[in-house]
Design a protein around this motif. Structure first.
Motif, PDB file in Angstrom:
ATOM      1  N   PHE A  25       0.833  -1.202   0.000  1.00  0.00           N
ATOM      2  CA  PHE A  25       0.000   0.000   0.000  1.00  0.00           C
ATOM      3  C   PHE A  25       0.871   1.258   0.000  1.00  0.00           C
ATOM      4  O   PHE A  25       0.606   2.207  -0.746  1.00  0.00           O
ATOM      5  CB  PHE A  25      -0.922  -0.020   1.216  1.00  0.00           C
ATOM      6  CG  PHE A  25      -1.905   1.114   1.271  1.00  0.00           C
ATOM      7  CD1 PHE A  25      -2.882   1.254   0.306  1.00  0.00           C
ATOM      8  CD2 PHE A  25      -1.876   2.027   2.314  1.00  0.00           C
ATOM      9  CE1 PHE A  25      -3.813   2.288   0.367  1.00  0.00           C
ATOM     10  CE2 PHE A  25      -2.790   3.059   2.387  1.00  0.00           C
ATOM     11  CZ  PHE A  25      -3.755   3.189   1.403  1.00  0.00           C
ATOM     12  N   ALA A  29       0.236   3.613  -3.141  1.00  0.00           N
ATOM     13  CA  ALA A  29      -0.588   4.800  -2.877  1.00  0.00           C
ATOM     14  C   ALA A  29      -0.057   6.080  -3.522  1.00  0.00           C
ATOM     15  O   ALA A  29      -0.842   6.820  -4.126  1.00  0.00           O
ATOM     16  CB  ALA A  29      -0.785   4.981  -1.372  1.00  0.00           C
ATOM     17  N   ILE A  55      -7.528   2.663  -4.406  1.00  0.00           N
ATOM     18  CA  ILE A  55      -7.153   3.164  -3.078  1.00  0.00           C
ATOM     19  C   ILE A  55      -8.236   2.824  -2.066  1.00  0.00           C
ATOM     20  O   ILE A  55      -7.942   2.364  -0.959  1.00  0.00           O
ATOM     21  CB  ILE A  55      -6.887   4.683  -3.110  1.00  0.00           C
ATOM     22  CG1 ILE A  55      -5.575   4.982  -3.838  1.00  0.00           C
ATOM     23  CG2 ILE A  55      -6.842   5.252  -1.686  1.00  0.00           C
ATOM     24  CD1 ILE A  55      -5.269   6.455  -3.989  1.00  0.00           C
ATOM     25  N   ALA A  59      -7.444   0.456   1.102  1.00  0.00           N
ATOM     26  CA  ALA A  59      -7.526   1.136   2.403  1.00  0.00           C
ATOM     27  C   ALA A  59      -8.566   0.470   3.299  1.00  0.00           C
ATOM     28  O   ALA A  59      -8.330   0.260   4.493  1.00  0.00           O
ATOM     29  CB  ALA A  59      -7.851   2.616   2.210  1.00  0.00           C
ATOM     30  N   LEU A  94      -3.680   9.695   3.591  1.00  0.00           N
ATOM     31  CA  LEU A  94      -2.787   8.605   3.200  1.00  0.00           C
ATOM     32  C   LEU A  94      -1.510   8.619   4.035  1.00  0.00           C
ATOM     33  O   LEU A  94      -1.041   7.570   4.484  1.00  0.00           O
ATOM     34  CB  LEU A  94      -2.443   8.688   1.710  1.00  0.00           C
ATOM     35  CG  LEU A  94      -3.488   8.167   0.749  1.00  0.00           C
ATOM     36  CD1 LEU A  94      -3.172   8.592  -0.677  1.00  0.00           C
ATOM     37  CD2 LEU A  94      -3.586   6.653   0.841  1.00  0.00           C
ATOM     38  N   ASN A  98      -0.431   5.630   6.527  1.00  0.00           N
ATOM     39  CA  ASN A  98       0.859   4.940   6.419  1.00  0.00           C
ATOM     40  C   ASN A  98       1.622   4.992   7.735  1.00  0.00           C
ATOM     41  O   ASN A  98       2.238   4.004   8.140  1.00  0.00           O
ATOM     42  CB  ASN A  98       1.689   5.525   5.277  1.00  0.00           C
ATOM     43  CG  ASN A  98       1.276   4.977   3.930  1.00  0.00           C
ATOM     44  OD1 ASN A  98       0.903   3.818   3.802  1.00  0.00           O
ATOM     45  ND2 ASN A  98       1.336   5.815   2.910  1.00  0.00           N
TER      46      ASN A  98
END
Length: 107
Positions: A25, A29, A55, A59, A94, A98
């Motif tokens: 991811f 991303a 996404i 997610a 995002l 993360n």
């Protein structure tokens, strides 16, 4: 959350599937976000919907609900045009997601 615990328990020791999924991811991303920005600027509704959908799905699978929600909003608004402020919010979420995933892997 519960989803992170499940992913952590699956797969090899050292973070299990969570580490692999979060790593993928984190790599994908930024590319997808750039695709969204480019699609917004070009009026590419299909490209915008595809990137936002990817996404949103990833997610959601990782428990990043705010990212998934914003990506779904972008996906749904593709036909009418997307405000770049919404894309900026997605970028910030995002980054937060993360960071949270990195912490979850370390826990």
């Amino acid at each position: 959350p519960e989803r992170l615990g499940i992913l952590r328990g699956l797969g090899a020791p050292g973070g299990g599937l969570l580490a692999a999924a979060a790593g993928a991811f984190a790599t994908a991303a930024p590319v997808l976000l750039e695709t969204i920005r480019t699609a917004v600027a070009a009026g590419d509704q299909l490209g915008l919907r595809r990137a936002a959908h990817e996404i949103a799905g990833t997610a959601a699978n990782l428990g990043a609900a705010r990212v998934a929600d914003l990506a779904r909003q972008i996906e749904g608004a593709a036909a009418g045009g997307v405000d770049t402020g919404l894309v900026d919010r997605l970028e910030a979420e995002l980054a937060d997601a993360n960071d949270a995933l990195t912490e979850a892997i370390r826990a």
